[in-house]
Write a protein that holds these residues in place. Structure first.
Motif, PDB file in Angstrom:
ATOM      1  N   VAL A  87       6.576  41.041  74.322  1.00 46.42           N
ATOM      2  CA  VAL A  87       6.238  41.781  73.158  1.00 46.42           C
ATOM      3  C   VAL A  87       6.019  41.052  72.013  1.00 46.42           C
ATOM      4  O   VAL A  87       4.890  41.316  71.414  1.00 46.42           O
ATOM      5  CB  VAL A  87       7.770  42.840  72.602  1.00 46.42           C
ATOM      6  CG1 VAL A  87       7.225  43.633  71.641  1.00 46.42           C
ATOM      7  CG2 VAL A  87       7.742  43.799  73.869  1.00 46.42           C
ATOM      8  N   ARG A  88       6.568  39.869  71.499  1.00 45.00           N
ATOM      9  CA  ARG A  88       6.336  39.171  70.633  1.00 45.00           C
ATOM     10  C   ARG A  88       4.977  38.592  70.597  1.00 45.00           C
ATOM     11  O   ARG A  88       4.167  38.528  69.885  1.00 45.00           O
ATOM     12  CB  ARG A  88       7.253  38.100  70.314  1.00 45.00           C
ATOM     13  CG  ARG A  88       6.810  36.857  69.224  1.00 45.00           C
ATOM     14  CD  ARG A  88       6.395  37.467  67.829  1.00 45.00           C
ATOM     15  NE  ARG A  88       7.410  38.104  67.248  1.00 45.00           N
ATOM     16  CZ  ARG A  88       7.274  38.969  66.185  1.00 45.00           C
ATOM     17  NH1 ARG A  88       5.995  39.476  65.786  1.00 45.00           N
ATOM     18  NH2 ARG A  88       8.520  39.707  65.470  1.00 45.00           N
ATOM     19  N   THR A  89       4.654  38.267  71.908  1.00 46.65           N
ATOM     20  CA  THR A  89       3.618  37.381  72.340  1.00 46.65           C
ATOM     21  C   THR A  89       2.342  38.257  72.320  1.00 46.65           C
ATOM     22  O   THR A  89       1.442  37.856  71.498  1.00 46.65           O
ATOM     23  CB  THR A  89       3.520  36.926  73.843  1.00 46.65           C
ATOM     24  OG1 THR A  89       4.522  36.031  73.835  1.00 46.65           O
ATOM     25  CG2 THR A  89       2.142  36.338  74.224  1.00 46.65           C
ATOM     26  N   LEU A  90       2.279  39.630  72.617  1.00 50.12           N
ATOM     27  CA  LEU A  90       1.191  40.326  72.509  1.00 50.12           C
ATOM     28  C   LEU A  90       1.105  40.843  70.999  1.00 50.12           C
ATOM     29  O   LEU A  90      -0.153  41.192  70.457  1.00 50.12           O
ATOM     30  CB  LEU A  90       1.585  41.881  73.144  1.00 50.12           C
ATOM     31  CG  LEU A  90       1.453  41.494  74.773  1.00 50.12           C
ATOM     32  CD1 LEU A  90       1.853  42.392  75.825  1.00 50.12           C
ATOM     33  CD2 LEU A  90       0.151  40.917  75.409  1.00 50.12           C
ATOM     34  N   LEU A  91       2.038  41.109  70.271  1.00 51.36           N
ATOM     35  CA  LEU A  91       1.993  41.420  69.001  1.00 51.36           C
ATOM     36  C   LEU A  91       1.113  40.454  68.360  1.00 51.36           C
ATOM     37  O   LEU A  91       0.300  40.707  67.193  1.00 51.36           O
ATOM     38  CB  LEU A  91       3.050  41.770  68.252  1.00 51.36           C
ATOM     39  CG  LEU A  91       4.082  43.062  68.586  1.00 51.36           C
ATOM     40  CD1 LEU A  91       5.379  43.051  67.901  1.00 51.36           C
ATOM     41  CD2 LEU A  91       3.022  44.226  68.216  1.00 51.36           C
ATOM     42  N   ASP A  92       1.701  39.182  68.309  1.00 51.60           N
ATOM     43  CA  ASP A  92       0.879  37.865  67.747  1.00 51.60           C
ATOM     44  C   ASP A  92      -0.362  37.981  68.062  1.00 51.60           C
ATOM     45  O   ASP A  92      -1.282  37.650  67.363  1.00 51.60           O
ATOM     46  CB  ASP A  92       1.729  36.640  67.962  1.00 51.60           C
ATOM     47  CG  ASP A  92       3.055  36.703  67.362  1.00 51.60           C
ATOM     48  OD1 ASP A  92       3.328  37.418  66.430  1.00 51.60           O
ATOM     49  OD2 ASP A  92       3.896  35.854  67.759  1.00 51.60           O
ATOM     50  N   GLU A  93      -0.623  37.923  69.416  1.00 55.00           N
ATOM     51  CA  GLU A  93      -2.099  37.939  69.847  1.00 55.00           C
ATOM     52  C   GLU A  93      -3.042  39.125  69.278  1.00 55.00           C
ATOM     53  O   GLU A  93      -4.093  38.765  68.825  1.00 55.00           O
ATOM     54  CB  GLU A  93      -2.351  38.218  71.336  1.00 55.00           C
ATOM     55  CG  GLU A  93      -1.708  36.781  72.112  1.00 55.00           C
ATOM     56  CD  GLU A  93      -1.678  37.032  73.502  1.00 55.00           C
ATOM     57  OE1 GLU A  93      -2.038  38.243  74.025  1.00 55.00           O
ATOM     58  OE2 GLU A  93      -1.250  36.192  74.259  1.00 55.00           O
ATOM     59  N   ALA A  94      -2.513  40.240  69.090  1.00 48.33           N
ATOM     60  CA  ALA A  94      -3.017  41.245  68.302  1.00 48.33           C
ATOM     61  C   ALA A  94      -3.183  41.209  66.813  1.00 48.33           C
ATOM     62  O   ALA A  94      -3.825  42.043  66.219  1.00 48.33           O
ATOM     63  CB  ALA A  94      -2.608  42.762  68.794  1.00 48.33           C
TER      64      ALA A  94
END
Length: 206
Positions: A87-94
């Motif tokens: 979840v953290r990875t996708l939030l940071d990417e977005a």
């Protein structure tokens, strides 16, 4: 009062957690409460255990949110353990920061604090003492069996420095009118209402 459209702003049951419901909510400037689970290594928007190939990817949901600059806060209902890193990875990417997580298992919640998430505890008839209260950024106040939530409950959490998210009774198949009347004077920017009736709520608290 800030509005969270429960599983998006849907007009019929089949639209819950769907693209059309999310777009409708984001376009209107509402926040959204939605659910995330993992399916074969992919994060999905799903209230129940994911089955089949038709479920929205969490990454797609974040892309939708980012497409509407006026969109409100995401309230992410965590439905499975161990999702902190993906979840953290996708939030940071977005590049999305206006989000809080809630409803994870208590031991799993510790991982959300370690990963720097804004994390809410829960207060309800079942949890009269909210767990990990000292660490929580906010409180998700639920009303499973009755309209027990009073303004003083909200103000007590606000005075403790917590944001508050109220669950509207229609989410539990009860009429919302009495609760909304009781909460009518709650107008803090640190209070959310999670509702199936976002348009009516926005008008009520206008």
């Amino acid at each position: 009062m800030k509005i969270l459209a429960h599983r998006g702003w849907w007009k019929e049951d089949s639209e819950k957690n769907s693209e059309i419901a999310f777009r409708r909510a984001f376009e209107a400037g509402f926040g959204v409460e939605t659910d995330v689970r993992d399916q074969n290594g992919v994060l999905r928007i799903a209230h129940d255990i994911p089955v089949g190939d038709g479920l929205m990817a969490f990454e797609t949901f974040l892309t939708l949110h980012k497409a509407y600059p006026q969109a409100g806060t995401i309230a992410l209902n965590i439905k499975a353990d161990g999702l902190q890193r993906p979840v953290r990875t996708l939030l940071d990417e977005a590049g999305i920061q206006d989000l809080f997580c809630f409803d994870m298992a208590v031991p799993d919640a510790l991982g959300y604090f370690r990963e720097g998430f804004v994390t809410y505890t829960r207060h309800s008839e079942i949890e009269p003492v909210p767990p990990f209260y000292d660490k929580a950024h906010g409180v998700w106040i639920d009303c499973f069996y009755s309209d027990w939530i009073q303004p003083e409950d909200v103000h007590r959490h606000l005075e403790a420095g917590k944001a508050v998210a109220l669950v509207s009774p229609e989410l539990h198949k009860r009429d919302h009118k009495a609760a909304w009347k009781a909460w009518a004077d709650i107008r803090s920017e640190n209070v959310f209402l999670c509702t199936d009736l976002p348009d009516a709520a926005a008008e009520f608290w206008a």
